[in-house]
Enzyme design. Structure first.
Site, PDB file in Angstrom:
ATOM      1  N   PHE A 164      39.661  28.300  39.107  1.00 34.96           N
ATOM      2  CA  PHE A 164      41.050  28.691  38.852  1.00 34.96           C
ATOM      3  C   PHE A 164      41.962  27.756  39.661  1.00 34.96           C
ATOM      4  CE2 PHE A 164      44.872  31.270  39.275  1.00 34.96           C
ATOM      5  CZ  PHE A 164      44.980  31.870  38.032  1.00 34.96           C
ATOM      6  N   ASP A 169      35.017  33.965  45.231  1.00 33.47           N
ATOM      7  CA  ASP A 169      36.226  34.471  44.596  1.00 33.47           C
ATOM      8  C   ASP A 169      35.783  35.470  43.531  1.00 33.47           C
ATOM      9  OD1 ASP A 169      38.440  34.991  43.008  1.00 33.47           O
ATOM     10  OD2 ASP A 169      39.326  33.026  43.423  1.00 33.47           O
ATOM     11  N   TYR A 191      44.900  43.543  40.600  1.00 32.87           N
ATOM     12  CA  TYR A 191      45.719  43.893  39.425  1.00 32.87           C
ATOM     13  C   TYR A 191      44.971  43.660  38.120  1.00 32.87           C
ATOM     14  CZ  TYR A 191      46.631  38.881  40.094  1.00 32.87           C
ATOM     15  OH  TYR A 191      46.487  37.536  40.313  1.00 32.87           O
ATOM     16  N   LYS A 192      43.769  43.063  38.206  1.00 29.59           N
ATOM     17  CA  LYS A 192      42.987  42.810  36.995  1.00 29.59           C
ATOM     18  C   LYS A 192      42.181  44.069  36.653  1.00 29.59           C
ATOM     19  CE  LYS A 192      43.259  37.860  37.689  1.00 29.59           C
ATOM     20  NZ  LYS A 192      42.711  36.635  38.287  1.00 29.59           N
ATOM     21  N   ARG A 225      40.932  34.245  24.717  1.00 27.33           N
ATOM     22  CA  ARG A 225      40.145  35.025  25.683  1.00 27.33           C
ATOM     23  C   ARG A 225      40.352  36.511  25.418  1.00 27.33           C
ATOM     24  NH1 ARG A 225      41.130  34.643  32.172  1.00 27.33           N
ATOM     25  NH2 ARG A 225      42.919  35.890  31.532  1.00 27.33           N
TER      26      ARG A 225
HETATM   27  C1  LIG Z   1      43.676  35.702  38.894  1.00 28.93           C
HETATM   28  C2  LIG Z   1      43.031  34.744  39.837  1.00 28.93           C
HETATM   29  C3  LIG Z   1      43.702  34.312  40.991  1.00 28.93           C
HETATM   30  C4  LIG Z   1      45.133  34.723  41.228  1.00 28.93           C
HETATM   31  O1  LIG Z   1      45.589  34.508  42.523  1.00 28.93           O
HETATM   32  P1  LIG Z   1      46.975  35.166  42.955  1.00 28.93           P
HETATM   33  O2  LIG Z   1      47.180  34.738  44.337  1.00 28.93           O
HETATM   34  O3  LIG Z   1      46.840  36.643  42.764  1.00 28.93           O
HETATM   35  O4  LIG Z   1      48.029  34.665  42.023  1.00 28.93           O
HETATM   36  C5  LIG Z   1      43.020  33.482  41.866  1.00 28.93           C
HETATM   37  N1  LIG Z   1      41.738  33.071  41.605  1.00 28.93           N
HETATM   38  C6  LIG Z   1      41.085  33.463  40.489  1.00 28.93           C
HETATM   39  C7  LIG Z   1      39.699  33.004  40.240  1.00 28.93           C
HETATM   40  C8  LIG Z   1      41.722  34.287  39.559  1.00 28.93           C
HETATM   41  O5  LIG Z   1      41.091  34.656  38.448  1.00 28.93           O
END
Ligand SMILES: *Cc1c(COP(=O)(O)O)cnc(C)c1O
Length: 427
Positions: free
Chosen positions: A142, A214, A239-240, A386
């Site tokens: 990400f 992560d 939040y996911k 997705r």
């Molecule tokens: C959604 C996601 C993030 C988001 O990071 P935020 O700091 O909440 O914006 C980071 N890493 C991964 C792998 C994600 O899927």
């Protein structure tokens, strides 16, 4: 709201649809967690396959937030830091998240964003392995993970060595004693492909490196077991799949054995051993509290706590079982109904997290045309449609309905409609 699912038509849709719908019905009837969707509020008729981006609203959250605002804040005012347990919420909510990622109590705190805690972990890991300069990381991670790693590397003079998860063992073997940290996601945010947390952590430890995971797309969707895997550090969103709400604070895990050594760069007063001594000298707390930074977003923390309360009687293994069943049927339905769109990841649900992606050169138009039919998925650049399943709210009938809607979109060329040409800011 328009009714979701396949477009109205005179026939019953593709021949493959009937047996898939029948099986979906059977699976939904036999589903041990079939009562879970009833604990969430979703608009009638909507097929929401984006709970991996923003989870649905748990039914208990609106009242919990109203109580936090009107009574705890409005009436209790500053006393609520003590009387309502606001001060300890990062650890208390951390333990509730920890239960779902195999972390025994006392190893998780909640309060900042995943991005902030990634940065904390990269630098802290480098400081725990002085003399080693290499961080092995997935070049397809990400973007925020890569952006923060690149900054941490400049700060701590690290070399980032790219390796896809399947390439990691060879890269670790080649760089051996130079490696400070292996940083990976369990679930690929694009393709849904999952890697083996325990095996890769063991491979990192073999060369004396630490492992940072992560788990943004894992918590609530997989049965990852951080303690059993021997993981060193981990971060994740809430939040996911956990339905903590937009902007809900993230969590960070530090294995108990590292908590007296971990030295994060952001040494804010909430991480101090005695914050209200108002000591100008920094003395870190001797446990996971040292990962706390400053005042957390209390209202969001309390919303998250209420959301987690929805899952009090549910285990990660149960969520994983339901998620795998839904993902398996989604793969099957997509393969049968839209064979022209190739899967981006593996077909075996055991090797997937909580979402499935298919490739299409018209992916943006496809996602918008699905949304116009009441089927919400998301687009991931450059060519992915997705579709996420939420173990909490998605049903087997939903996933077959989504695949049928996709078939109907392609058949009617709806994705080429001019109204779908413009991209919005958030995709
Ligand atoms: C959604 C996601 C993030 C988001 O990071 P935020 O700091 O909440 O914006 C980071 N890493 C991964 C792998 C994600 O899927």
């Amino acid at each position: 709201m328009r009714p979701a699912g396949p477009a109205p038509s005179d026939d019953d849709g593709p021949a493959a649809a009937a047996p898939l719908l029948a099986r979906a019905h059977e699976l939904d009837e036999a589903e041990p967690l079939r009562h879970l969707p009833g604990r969430y509020l979703l608009p009638e008729g909507l097929l929401y396959l984006d709970g991996n981006s923003l989870g649905a609203l748990p039914a208990g959250v609106p009242d919990a937030v109203a109580d936090a605002v009107r009574r705890q804040w409005g009436e209790g005012l500053v006393a609520s830091w003590n009387t309502e347990g606001w001060w300890d919420a990062p650890q208390r909510v951390g333990d509730a998240v920890g239960r779902l990622v195999g972390a025994a109590p006392g190893q998780v705190v909640v309060g900042d964003s995943t991005s902030v805690q990634l940065f904390q972990c990269y630098v802290a890991a480098a400081r725990m392995r002085p003399g080693r300069r290499v961080v092995v990381a997935d070049p397809d991670a990400f973007p925020t993970d890569l952006h923060l790693l690149s900054s941490a590397a400049r700060l701590a003079d690290l070399e980032v060595v790219p390796a896809r998860p399947h390439e990691v063992p060879a890269v670790l073997a080649a760089r051996g004693g130079e490696v400070a940290l292996l940083a990976l996601a369990e679930v690929d945010y694009r393709t849904g492909e999952r890697c083996d947390v325990a095996a890769l952590t063991a491979a990192a430890h073999e060369v004396g490196a630490l492992a940072l995971w992560d788990l943004a797309h894992s918590v609530g969707a997989t049965d990852v077991d951080l303690d059993a895997a021997g993981a060193d550090l981990a971060v994740g969103c809430t939040y996911k799949h956990l339905s903590g709400g937009p902007g809900a604070p993230a969590w960070v895990y530090v294995a108990a054995r590292h908590q007296r050594d971990v030295d994060p760069p952001l040494t804010g007063w909430h991480g101090h051993a005695d914050p209200f001594a108002m000591d100008g000298r920094y003395v870190p707390a001797d446990d996971v509290r040292r990962m706390r930074v400053g005042t957390p977003p209390v209202l969001s923390l309390l919303a998250l706590e209420a959301a987690l309360g929805t899952l009090d009687d549910v285990t990660a293994a149960q969520l994983r079982a339901r998620s795998t069943s839904l993902v398996g049927l989604l793969v099957e339905a997509l393969t049968a109904l839209v064979p022209e769109l190739p899967l981006a990841g593996p077909a075996d649900p055991a090797r997937l997290g909580g979402h499935v992606a298919v490739r299409s050169p018209d992916a943006w138009g496809v996602v918008r045309a699905l949304a116009a039919r009441g089927v919400v998925g998301d687009f991931r650049a450059p060519d992915l449609v997705r579709l996420g399943v939420a173990a909490t709210t998605t049903t087997h009938a939903d996933v077959v309905g989504a695949a049928l809607a996709l078939r109907a979109v392609l058949d009617a060329d709806e994705h080429r409609g001019a109204e779908h040409a413009v991209r919005s800011t958030v995709t």
